[in-house]
Design a protein around this motif. Sequence first.
Motif, PDB file in Angstrom:
ATOM      1  N   ILE A  69      26.361  31.603   8.097  1.00 44.49           N
ATOM      2  CA  ILE A  69      25.989  32.061   9.434  1.00 44.49           C
ATOM      3  C   ILE A  69      25.431  33.475   9.364  1.00 44.49           C
ATOM      4  O   ILE A  69      24.409  33.791   9.985  1.00 44.49           O
ATOM      5  CB  ILE A  69      27.216  31.995  10.370  1.00 44.49           C
ATOM      6  CG1 ILE A  69      27.581  30.532  10.651  1.00 44.49           C
ATOM      7  CG2 ILE A  69      26.954  32.747  11.677  1.00 44.49           C
ATOM      8  CD1 ILE A  69      28.878  30.351  11.409  1.00 44.49           C
ATOM      9  N   GLN A  70      26.086  34.340   8.568  1.00 45.32           N
ATOM     10  CA  GLN A  70      25.640  35.724   8.429  1.00 45.32           C
ATOM     11  C   GLN A  70      24.272  35.788   7.743  1.00 45.32           C
ATOM     12  O   GLN A  70      23.411  36.590   8.125  1.00 45.32           O
ATOM     13  CB  GLN A  70      26.661  36.536   7.636  1.00 45.32           C
ATOM     14  CG  GLN A  70      26.401  38.031   7.632  1.00 45.32           C
ATOM     15  CD  GLN A  70      26.430  38.636   9.012  1.00 45.32           C
ATOM     16  OE1 GLN A  70      27.375  38.405   9.766  1.00 45.32           O
ATOM     17  NE2 GLN A  70      25.394  39.374   9.369  1.00 45.32           N
ATOM     18  N   ALA A  71      24.075  34.938   6.726  1.00 50.84           N
ATOM     19  CA  ALA A  71      22.791  34.923   6.016  1.00 50.84           C
ATOM     20  C   ALA A  71      21.659  34.521   6.960  1.00 50.84           C
ATOM     21  O   ALA A  71      20.570  35.111   6.937  1.00 50.84           O
ATOM     22  CB  ALA A  71      22.856  33.966   4.827  1.00 50.84           C
ATOM     23  N   LEU A  72      21.927  33.516   7.801  1.00 51.72           N
ATOM     24  CA  LEU A  72      20.910  33.099   8.768  1.00 51.72           C
ATOM     25  C   LEU A  72      20.642  34.208   9.783  1.00 51.72           C
ATOM     26  O   LEU A  72      19.498  34.478  10.142  1.00 51.72           O
ATOM     27  CB  LEU A  72      21.361  31.821   9.483  1.00 51.72           C
ATOM     28  CG  LEU A  72      21.187  30.532   8.673  1.00 51.72           C
ATOM     29  CD1 LEU A  72      22.008  29.409   9.288  1.00 51.72           C
ATOM     30  CD2 LEU A  72      19.715  30.143   8.616  1.00 51.72           C
ATOM     31  N   SER A  73      21.712  34.860  10.230  1.00 52.75           N
ATOM     32  CA  SER A  73      21.545  35.971  11.173  1.00 52.75           C
ATOM     33  C   SER A  73      20.713  37.079  10.548  1.00 52.75           C
ATOM     34  O   SER A  73      19.818  37.643  11.203  1.00 52.75           O
ATOM     35  CB  SER A  73      22.920  36.511  11.596  1.00 52.75           C
ATOM     36  OG  SER A  73      22.782  37.655  12.408  1.00 52.75           O
ATOM     37  N   ASP A  74      20.967  37.380   9.275  1.00 54.27           N
ATOM     38  CA  ASP A  74      20.201  38.427   8.578  1.00 54.27           C
ATOM     39  C   ASP A  74      18.735  38.048   8.456  1.00 54.27           C
ATOM     40  O   ASP A  74      17.845  38.900   8.619  1.00 54.27           O
ATOM     41  CB  ASP A  74      20.789  38.676   7.187  1.00 54.27           C
ATOM     42  CG  ASP A  74      22.168  39.324   7.240  1.00 54.27           C
ATOM     43  OD1 ASP A  74      22.527  39.861   8.301  1.00 54.27           O
ATOM     44  OD2 ASP A  74      22.878  39.275   6.218  1.00 54.27           O
ATOM     45  N   ARG A  75      18.460  36.761   8.145  1.00 54.46           N
ATOM     46  CA  ARG A  75      17.070  36.326   7.992  1.00 54.46           C
ATOM     47  C   ARG A  75      16.303  36.470   9.312  1.00 54.46           C
ATOM     48  O   ARG A  75      15.093  36.665   9.312  1.00 54.46           O
ATOM     49  CB  ARG A  75      17.017  34.858   7.537  1.00 54.46           C
ATOM     50  CG  ARG A  75      17.644  34.602   6.178  1.00 54.46           C
ATOM     51  CD  ARG A  75      16.843  35.198   5.036  1.00 54.46           C
ATOM     52  NE  ARG A  75      17.549  35.115   3.771  1.00 54.46           N
ATOM     53  CZ  ARG A  75      17.402  34.123   2.894  1.00 54.46           C
ATOM     54  NH1 ARG A  75      16.570  33.136   3.141  1.00 54.46           N
ATOM     55  NH2 ARG A  75      18.088  34.129   1.769  1.00 54.46           N
ATOM     56  N   PHE A  76      17.037  36.345  10.427  1.00 56.75           N
ATOM     57  CA  PHE A  76      16.398  36.417  11.734  1.00 56.75           C
ATOM     58  C   PHE A  76      16.576  37.780  12.393  1.00 56.75           C
ATOM     59  O   PHE A  76      16.346  37.944  13.585  1.00 56.75           O
ATOM     60  CB  PHE A  76      16.954  35.320  12.660  1.00 56.75           C
ATOM     61  CG  PHE A  76      16.415  33.952  12.364  1.00 56.75           C
ATOM     62  CD1 PHE A  76      15.310  33.467  13.040  1.00 56.75           C
ATOM     63  CD2 PHE A  76      16.991  33.155  11.396  1.00 56.75           C
ATOM     64  CE1 PHE A  76      14.806  32.221  12.774  1.00 56.75           C
ATOM     65  CE2 PHE A  76      16.496  31.899  11.114  1.00 56.75           C
ATOM     66  CZ  PHE A  76      15.391  31.427  11.796  1.00 56.75           C
TER      67      PHE A  76
ATOM     68  N   TYR B 277      18.953  35.485  15.998  1.00 53.63           N
ATOM     69  CA  TYR B 277      19.486  34.118  16.016  1.00 53.63           C
ATOM     70  C   TYR B 277      20.778  34.097  15.226  1.00 53.63           C
ATOM     71  O   TYR B 277      20.800  34.452  14.048  1.00 53.63           O
ATOM     72  CB  TYR B 277      18.471  33.152  15.402  1.00 53.63           C
ATOM     73  CG  TYR B 277      19.013  31.754  15.148  1.00 53.63           C
ATOM     74  CD1 TYR B 277      19.398  30.935  16.200  1.00 53.63           C
ATOM     75  CD2 TYR B 277      19.144  31.264  13.842  1.00 53.63           C
ATOM     76  CE1 TYR B 277      19.899  29.656  15.965  1.00 53.63           C
ATOM     77  CE2 TYR B 277      19.638  29.989  13.600  1.00 53.63           C
ATOM     78  CZ  TYR B 277      20.008  29.186  14.667  1.00 53.63           C
ATOM     79  OH  TYR B 277      20.499  27.932  14.434  1.00 53.63           O
ATOM     80  N   ILE B 278      21.874  33.717  15.891  1.00 55.09           N
ATOM     81  CA  ILE B 278      23.167  33.580  15.228  1.00 55.09           C
ATOM     82  C   ILE B 278      23.673  32.164  15.507  1.00 55.09           C
ATOM     83  O   ILE B 278      24.120  31.869  16.619  1.00 55.09           O
ATOM     84  CB  ILE B 278      24.188  34.612  15.747  1.00 55.09           C
ATOM     85  CG1 ILE B 278      23.656  36.037  15.587  1.00 55.09           C
ATOM     86  CG2 ILE B 278      25.515  34.465  14.994  1.00 55.09           C
ATOM     87  CD1 ILE B 278      24.563  37.090  16.188  1.00 55.09           C
TER      88      ILE B 278
ATOM     89  N   VAL C 132      10.323  29.740   9.780  1.00 48.74           N
ATOM     90  CA  VAL C 132      11.322  30.777  10.052  1.00 48.74           C
ATOM     91  C   VAL C 132      10.638  32.096  10.395  1.00 48.74           C
ATOM     92  O   VAL C 132      11.030  32.786  11.342  1.00 48.74           O
ATOM     93  CB  VAL C 132      12.268  30.957   8.841  1.00 48.74           C
ATOM     94  CG1 VAL C 132      13.089  32.230   8.981  1.00 48.74           C
ATOM     95  CG2 VAL C 132      13.195  29.755   8.708  1.00 48.74           C
ATOM     96  N   SER C 133       9.609  32.468   9.637  1.00 42.98           N
ATOM     97  CA  SER C 133       8.885  33.710   9.922  1.00 42.98           C
ATOM     98  C   SER C 133       8.294  33.683  11.326  1.00 42.98           C
ATOM     99  O   SER C 133       8.357  34.675  12.072  1.00 42.98           O
ATOM    100  CB  SER C 133       7.766  33.922   8.892  1.00 42.98           C
ATOM    101  OG  SER C 133       8.310  34.069   7.589  1.00 42.98           O
ATOM    102  N   ASP C 134       7.712  32.530  11.700  1.00 44.15           N
ATOM    103  CA  ASP C 134       7.148  32.395  13.048  1.00 44.15           C
ATOM    104  C   ASP C 134       8.246  32.496  14.102  1.00 44.15           C
ATOM    105  O   ASP C 134       8.055  33.093  15.166  1.00 44.15           O
ATOM    106  CB  ASP C 134       6.418  31.053  13.187  1.00 44.15           C
ATOM    107  CG  ASP C 134       5.147  30.998  12.364  1.00 44.15           C
ATOM    108  OD1 ASP C 134       4.653  32.068  11.953  1.00 44.15           O
ATOM    109  OD2 ASP C 134       4.654  29.877  12.100  1.00 44.15           O
ATOM    110  N   SER C 135       9.412  31.880  13.797  1.00 43.54           N
ATOM    111  CA  SER C 135      10.519  31.908  14.748  1.00 43.54           C
ATOM    112  C   SER C 135      11.037  33.322  14.939  1.00 43.54           C
ATOM    113  O   SER C 135      11.375  33.733  16.055  1.00 43.54           O
ATOM    114  CB  SER C 135      11.660  30.997  14.273  1.00 43.54           C
ATOM    115  OG  SER C 135      11.274  29.639  14.308  1.00 43.54           O
ATOM    116  N   VAL C 136      11.113  34.084  13.834  1.00 41.66           N
ATOM    117  CA  VAL C 136      11.564  35.478  13.935  1.00 41.66           C
ATOM    118  C   VAL C 136      10.637  36.262  14.856  1.00 41.66           C
ATOM    119  O   VAL C 136      11.094  37.008  15.737  1.00 41.66           O
ATOM    120  CB  VAL C 136      11.616  36.135  12.540  1.00 41.66           C
ATOM    121  CG1 VAL C 136      11.833  37.638  12.674  1.00 41.66           C
ATOM    122  CG2 VAL C 136      12.733  35.527  11.715  1.00 41.66           C
TER     123      VAL C 136
END
Length: 207
Positions: free
Chosen positions: A29-36, A40-41, A95-99
Amino acid sequence: MTPVFAHGSLRLYLLSLLAEQPRHGYELIQALSDRFGGTYIPSAGTIYPRLAKLEDEGLVTKSTDGRKTVYEITDAGREELLAREGDLDAIETEVSDSVRRLADEVRFSVTEAMKSLRADLASAKRQAREDVPAQSSGTAAEPGAAIRLESNRALHEADLVLNEFRQQLRADLRRRAAVARVPAATVPELRRRLDEVRAGILASIGH
Protein backbone atom coordinates in the motif's frame (compact mmCIF):
# COMPACT_ATOMS: atom_id res chain seq x y z
CA MET A 1 -12.24 10.44 -8.26
CA THR A 2 -11.70 8.69 -11.57
CA PRO A 3 -10.41 5.07 -11.57
CA VAL A 4 -6.65 4.70 -11.26
CA PHE A 5 -6.13 1.22 -12.71
CA ALA A 6 -7.95 -0.42 -15.60
CA HIS A 7 -9.51 -3.82 -14.96
CA GLY A 8 -6.81 -6.39 -14.19
CA SER A 9 -3.96 -3.86 -14.17
CA LEU A 10 -3.57 -3.63 -10.41
CA ARG A 11 -3.09 -7.41 -10.18
CA LEU A 12 -0.14 -7.30 -12.57
CA TYR A 13 1.28 -4.19 -10.94
CA LEU A 14 1.27 -5.91 -7.54
CA LEU A 15 3.23 -8.75 -9.09
CA SER A 16 5.80 -6.28 -10.40
CA LEU A 17 6.20 -4.74 -6.93
CA LEU A 18 6.72 -8.18 -5.41
CA ALA A 19 9.28 -8.96 -8.11
CA GLU A 20 11.36 -6.10 -6.70
CA GLN A 21 11.33 -7.58 -3.19
CA PRO A 22 9.04 -9.49 -0.79
CA ARG A 23 6.64 -7.16 0.98
CA HIS A 24 3.79 -7.31 3.44
CA GLY A 25 0.43 -5.74 2.70
CA TYR A 26 1.12 -2.36 4.25
CA GLU A 27 4.41 -2.08 2.35
CA LEU A 28 2.54 -2.68 -0.90
CA ILE A 29 0.00 0.00 0.00
CA GLN A 30 2.84 2.38 0.90
CA ALA A 31 4.72 1.57 -2.32
CA LEU A 32 1.62 2.36 -4.38
CA SER A 33 1.08 5.57 -2.42
CA ASP A 34 4.71 6.57 -3.08
CA ARG A 35 4.38 5.85 -6.82
CA PHE A 36 1.36 8.16 -6.92
CA GLY A 37 2.91 10.89 -4.80
CA GLY A 38 0.31 10.35 -2.09
CA THR A 39 -2.60 11.16 -4.41
CA TYR A 40 -3.77 7.52 -4.38
CA ILE A 41 -3.76 5.30 -1.29
CA PRO A 42 -5.46 1.94 -1.94
CA SER A 43 -7.44 0.42 0.90
CA ALA A 44 -6.70 -2.93 2.51
CA GLY A 45 -9.99 -4.12 0.99
CA THR A 46 -8.54 -3.40 -2.45
CA ILE A 47 -5.12 -5.02 -1.93
CA TYR A 48 -5.65 -8.17 0.13
CA PRO A 49 -8.32 -9.84 -2.06
CA ARG A 50 -6.02 -9.47 -5.06
CA LEU A 51 -3.10 -10.93 -3.10
CA ALA A 52 -5.31 -13.87 -2.11
CA LYS A 53 -6.22 -14.40 -5.78
CA LEU A 54 -2.56 -14.29 -6.81
CA GLU A 55 -1.80 -16.85 -4.12
CA ASP A 56 -4.63 -19.12 -5.35
CA GLU A 57 -3.14 -18.90 -8.84
CA GLY A 58 0.28 -19.92 -7.53
CA LEU A 59 1.85 -16.62 -8.53
CA VAL A 60 2.76 -15.56 -4.98
CA THR A 61 3.36 -17.28 -1.67
CA LYS A 62 2.99 -15.91 1.82
CA SER A 63 4.84 -16.50 5.06
CA THR A 64 4.58 -15.14 8.58
CA ASP A 65 7.22 -12.82 9.98
CA GLY A 66 6.21 -12.11 13.55
CA ARG A 67 2.78 -10.50 13.30
CA LYS A 68 3.20 -9.65 9.62
CA THR A 69 2.28 -11.70 6.57
CA VAL A 70 4.95 -11.34 3.91
CA TYR A 71 4.16 -12.00 0.24
CA GLU A 72 6.77 -13.20 -2.24
CA ILE A 73 6.55 -13.78 -5.97
CA THR A 74 6.97 -17.36 -7.24
CA ASP A 75 8.74 -18.61 -10.36
CA ALA A 76 5.33 -18.88 -12.00
CA GLY A 77 4.70 -15.24 -11.09
CA ARG A 78 7.97 -14.18 -12.69
CA GLU A 79 7.09 -16.15 -15.81
CA GLU A 80 3.75 -14.33 -15.99
CA LEU A 81 5.52 -10.98 -15.69
CA LEU A 82 7.94 -11.95 -18.44
CA ALA A 83 5.11 -13.12 -20.69
CA ARG A 84 3.19 -9.88 -20.10
CA GLU A 85 6.13 -7.50 -20.25
CA GLY A 86 4.39 -5.42 -22.92
CA ASP A 87 1.26 -5.15 -20.75
CA LEU A 88 3.39 -4.06 -17.80
CA ASP A 89 5.01 -1.30 -19.87
CA ALA A 90 1.54 -0.10 -20.80
CA ILE A 91 0.53 -0.12 -17.12
CA GLU A 92 3.58 1.99 -16.21
CA THR A 93 2.44 4.53 -18.81
CA GLU A 94 -1.07 4.26 -17.40
CA VAL A 95 0.24 4.91 -13.89
CA SER A 96 2.16 7.99 -15.07
CA ASP A 97 -0.99 9.31 -16.75
CA SER A 98 -3.01 8.57 -13.61
CA VAL A 99 -0.52 10.45 -11.43
CA ARG A 100 -0.81 13.50 -13.67
CA ARG A 101 -4.60 13.22 -13.76
CA LEU A 102 -4.90 12.85 -9.99
CA ALA A 103 -2.53 15.77 -9.44
CA ASP A 104 -4.66 17.86 -11.81
CA GLU A 105 -7.78 16.89 -9.86
CA VAL A 106 -6.15 17.88 -6.57
CA ARG A 107 -4.97 21.19 -8.03
CA PHE A 108 -8.44 21.84 -9.45
CA SER A 109 -10.09 21.14 -6.08
CA VAL A 110 -7.67 23.45 -4.28
CA THR A 111 -8.07 26.12 -6.94
CA GLU A 112 -11.87 25.95 -6.74
CA ALA A 113 -11.74 26.14 -2.95
CA MET A 114 -9.52 29.21 -3.11
CA LYS A 115 -11.77 30.81 -5.73
CA SER A 116 -14.76 30.24 -3.45
CA LEU A 117 -12.89 31.69 -0.49
CA ARG A 118 -11.82 34.78 -2.44
CA ALA A 119 -15.35 35.27 -3.77
CA ASP A 120 -16.84 35.02 -0.28
CA LEU A 121 -14.28 37.44 1.13
CA ALA A 122 -14.95 39.89 -1.72
CA SER A 123 -18.68 39.58 -1.05
CA ALA A 124 -18.10 40.24 2.64
CA LYS A 125 -16.03 43.34 1.84
CA ARG A 126 -18.67 44.59 -0.57
CA GLN A 127 -21.38 44.05 2.02
CA ALA A 128 -19.28 45.89 4.60
CA ARG A 129 -18.93 48.88 2.25
CA GLU A 130 -22.67 48.94 1.62
CA ASP A 131 -23.34 48.92 5.35
CA VAL A 132 -21.13 51.96 5.96
CA PRO A 133 -23.13 55.22 6.13
CA ALA A 134 -22.12 57.90 3.66
CA GLN A 135 -20.29 60.88 5.11
CA SER A 136 -19.96 64.31 3.55
CA SER A 137 -16.20 63.90 3.32
CA GLY A 138 -16.29 60.29 2.15
CA THR A 139 -17.07 56.91 3.65
CA ALA A 140 -16.20 56.01 7.22
CA ALA A 141 -16.03 52.40 8.20
CA GLU A 142 -18.34 51.14 10.94
CA PRO A 143 -16.71 49.05 13.67
CA GLY A 144 -19.43 46.45 13.01
CA ALA A 145 -18.45 46.09 9.35
CA ALA A 146 -14.84 45.34 10.25
CA ILE A 147 -15.99 42.82 12.83
CA ARG A 148 -18.20 41.06 10.26
CA LEU A 149 -15.34 40.94 7.77
CA GLU A 150 -12.99 39.46 10.36
CA SER A 151 -15.68 36.96 11.39
CA ASN A 152 -16.23 35.80 7.79
CA ARG A 153 -12.50 35.40 7.25
CA ALA A 154 -12.17 33.34 10.44
CA LEU A 155 -15.13 31.17 9.42
CA HIS A 156 -13.60 30.28 6.07
CA GLU A 157 -10.21 29.60 7.60
CA ALA A 158 -11.93 27.31 10.11
CA ASP A 159 -13.54 25.44 7.20
CA LEU A 160 -10.11 24.89 5.65
CA VAL A 161 -8.70 23.65 8.96
CA LEU A 162 -11.61 21.24 9.47
CA ASN A 163 -11.27 19.85 5.94
CA GLU A 164 -7.53 19.38 6.40
CA PHE A 165 -8.13 17.60 9.73
CA ARG A 166 -10.74 15.31 8.19
CA GLN A 167 -8.52 14.33 5.27
CA GLN A 168 -5.48 13.73 7.48
CA LEU A 169 -7.38 11.64 10.05
CA ARG A 170 -9.05 9.63 7.29
CA ALA A 171 -5.64 8.86 5.74
CA ASP A 172 -4.22 7.94 9.17
CA LEU A 173 -7.11 5.55 9.88
CA ARG A 174 -6.79 3.92 6.45
CA ARG A 175 -3.07 3.38 7.00
CA ARG A 176 -3.83 1.86 10.41
CA ALA A 177 -6.50 -0.41 8.90
CA ALA A 178 -3.97 -1.61 6.33
CA VAL A 179 -1.75 -3.18 9.00
CA ALA A 180 -4.12 -3.84 11.91
CA ARG A 181 -7.75 -3.56 12.86
CA VAL A 182 -9.31 -0.25 13.84
CA PRO A 183 -11.08 -0.88 17.19
CA ALA A 184 -14.85 -0.46 17.26
CA ALA A 185 -14.41 1.94 20.18
CA THR A 186 -12.65 4.39 17.85
CA VAL A 187 -15.91 5.91 16.59
CA PRO A 188 -17.52 6.73 19.96
CA GLU A 189 -14.16 7.98 21.22
CA LEU A 190 -13.82 10.21 18.16
CA ARG A 191 -17.36 11.51 18.66
CA ARG A 192 -16.68 12.21 22.36
CA ARG A 193 -13.43 14.06 21.63
CA LEU A 194 -15.03 16.12 18.86
CA ASP A 195 -17.95 17.03 21.13
CA GLU A 196 -15.42 18.22 23.73
CA VAL A 197 -13.56 20.31 21.14
CA ARG A 198 -16.84 21.77 19.84
CA ALA A 199 -18.00 22.67 23.34
CA GLY A 200 -14.63 24.25 24.11
CA ILE A 201 -14.60 26.33 20.93
CA LEU A 202 -18.17 27.54 21.49
CA ALA A 203 -17.36 28.42 25.09
CA SER A 204 -14.29 30.39 23.98
CA ILE A 205 -16.39 32.57 21.62
CA GLY A 206 -19.11 33.18 24.17
CA HIS A 207 -21.81 30.66 23.15
